[in-house]
Design a protein around this motif. Structure first.
Motif, mmCIF file in Angstrom:
data_model
loop_
_atom_site.group_PDB
_atom_site.id
_atom_site.type_symbol
_atom_site.label_atom_id
_atom_site.label_comp_id
_atom_site.label_asym_id
_atom_site.label_seq_id
_atom_site.Cartn_x
_atom_site.Cartn_y
_atom_site.Cartn_z
ATOM 1 N N LEU A 1 0.814 -1.216 0.000
ATOM 2 C CA LEU A 1 0.000 0.000 0.000
ATOM 3 C C LEU A 1 0.852 1.274 0.000
ATOM 4 N N GLU A 2 2.151 1.108 0.194
ATOM 5 C CA GLU A 2 3.085 2.239 0.207
ATOM 6 C C GLU A 2 2.725 3.262 1.287
ATOM 7 N N VAL A 3 2.465 2.739 2.491
ATOM 8 C CA VAL A 3 2.230 3.612 3.636
ATOM 9 C C VAL A 3 3.294 3.314 4.690
ATOM 10 N N ASN A 4 3.645 4.330 5.438
ATOM 11 C CA ASN A 4 4.660 4.181 6.471
ATOM 12 C C ASN A 4 4.069 3.477 7.686
ATOM 13 N N PHE A 5 4.911 2.693 8.361
ATOM 14 C CA PHE A 5 4.499 2.049 9.599
ATOM 15 C C PHE A 5 5.727 1.851 10.465
ATOM 16 N N THR A 6 5.495 1.610 11.738
ATOM 17 C CA THR A 6 6.592 1.464 12.687
ATOM 18 C C THR A 6 6.481 0.136 13.417
ATOM 19 N N ASP A 7 7.606 -0.326 13.946
ATOM 20 C CA ASP A 7 7.601 -1.555 14.735
ATOM 21 C C ASP A 7 6.723 -1.405 15.971
ATOM 22 N N SER A 8 6.782 -0.233 16.595
ATOM 23 C CA SER A 8 5.969 -0.020 17.792
ATOM 24 C C SER A 8 4.481 -0.029 17.452
#
Length: 278
Positions: A200-207
């Motif tokens: 989807l080309e969206v940013n995400f974080t491990d947290s």
């Protein structure tokens, strides 16, 4: 907060989406949100379909995508219950939504989408899940008695054919098509969710993924319910396979469809990130 958000999305729909749409960060958490309060995309995008046959678990996966991406998911349908319980994008199918749910197929069902995620699930689980939804709602179950009459048999025979044709049809989609398995979310939630979010080309974080994993069920998953017998053991009564049980009929279809899916996974190069369907 939910009413305000619904009004904002409605207005953006009337205006075919505006880049200047903003939702105040001071708005309180809406029902069903545990990690983040999702909002519309910051700028419009081409439509990405979130495709599934009814009973595949799309409501749960939509919840996971909303909570990990921070963006609302839309739908070509409008389910008032879902709209008021964490999915204010219900009924919205424009570029303000990170994905748009659809159970449609055929050229007319695919034509408005540029990309697609196809959610695959074992057809035995699909048939049980959708039968339960029709009888007991999103989180309920069908009475045991309903699994012993001809209504169940007719439902299975009709819908396993629909599932087969629906799945094979979407393999004809001309744009980027990601195959994602419900079972992979169960067994490797963060890994499969990362795969979907990257597509989807969206940013995400491990947290963020850790939070979603901690609150993985939300309210959107039907509690497990075990029947005291195998509902697929019923004779199919099919003239073409009069001695077959429902289980044998569904298993034959499953093998045919999974073979086609595995061929697609090989040809699209997705076997590097997803194993073959058994």
């Amino acid at each position: 907060m939910l009413l305000t958000l619904l009004i904002i999305i409605y207005l953006t729909t009337l205006n075919n989406y505006s880049d200047s749409v903003e939702i105040s960060s001071s708005l309180s958490k809406s029902s069903g949100n545990f990690c983040i309060d999702p909002t519309v995309l910051p700028s419009p995008r081409p439509l990405t379909a979130f495709v599934s046959f009814p009973g595949s678990g799309n409501t749960w996966i939509r919840y996971l995508i909303q909570q990990s991406s921070g963006y609302l998911t839309g739908s070509v349908y409008h389910d008032a219950t879902l709209a008021m319980k964490g999915f204010p994008g219900e009924g919205i199918s424009n570029g303000s939504m990170v994905i748009v749910k659809t159970h449609e197929h055929g050229p007319s069902g695919r034509q408005f989408f540029t990309k697609a995620i196809f959610l695959v699930r074992n057809p035995f689980k699909i048939l049980l899940s959708e039968f339960n939804r029709r009888s007991g709602g999103h989180l309920g179950h069908a009475p045991v008695s309903k699994f012993t009459d001809t209504g169940w048999k007719n439902y299975v025979l009709e819908n396993v054919d629909h599932w087969s044709s629906f799945t094979l049809d979407w393999l004809n989609f001309k744009g980027p098509l990601l195959i994602s398995r419900y079972e992979d979310f169960l067994n490797n939630l963060k890994g499969e969710l990362s795969r979907v979010l990257s597509f989807l080309e969206v940013n995400f974080t491990d947290s963020g993924l850790d939070c979603v994993d901690k609150h993985r069920n939300g309210w959107q998953r039907r509690p497990q319910h075990y029947l005291p017998f195998d509902p697929f053991s019923m004779p199919s009564g099919n003239s073409s396979s009069s001695s077959s049980s429902l289980r044998q009929v569904v298993e034959r279809k499953r093998k045919q469809v999974y073979q086609a899916l595995n061929n697609f996974l090989r040809q699209s190069g997705q076997l590097s990130s997803i194993s073959e369907l058994p």
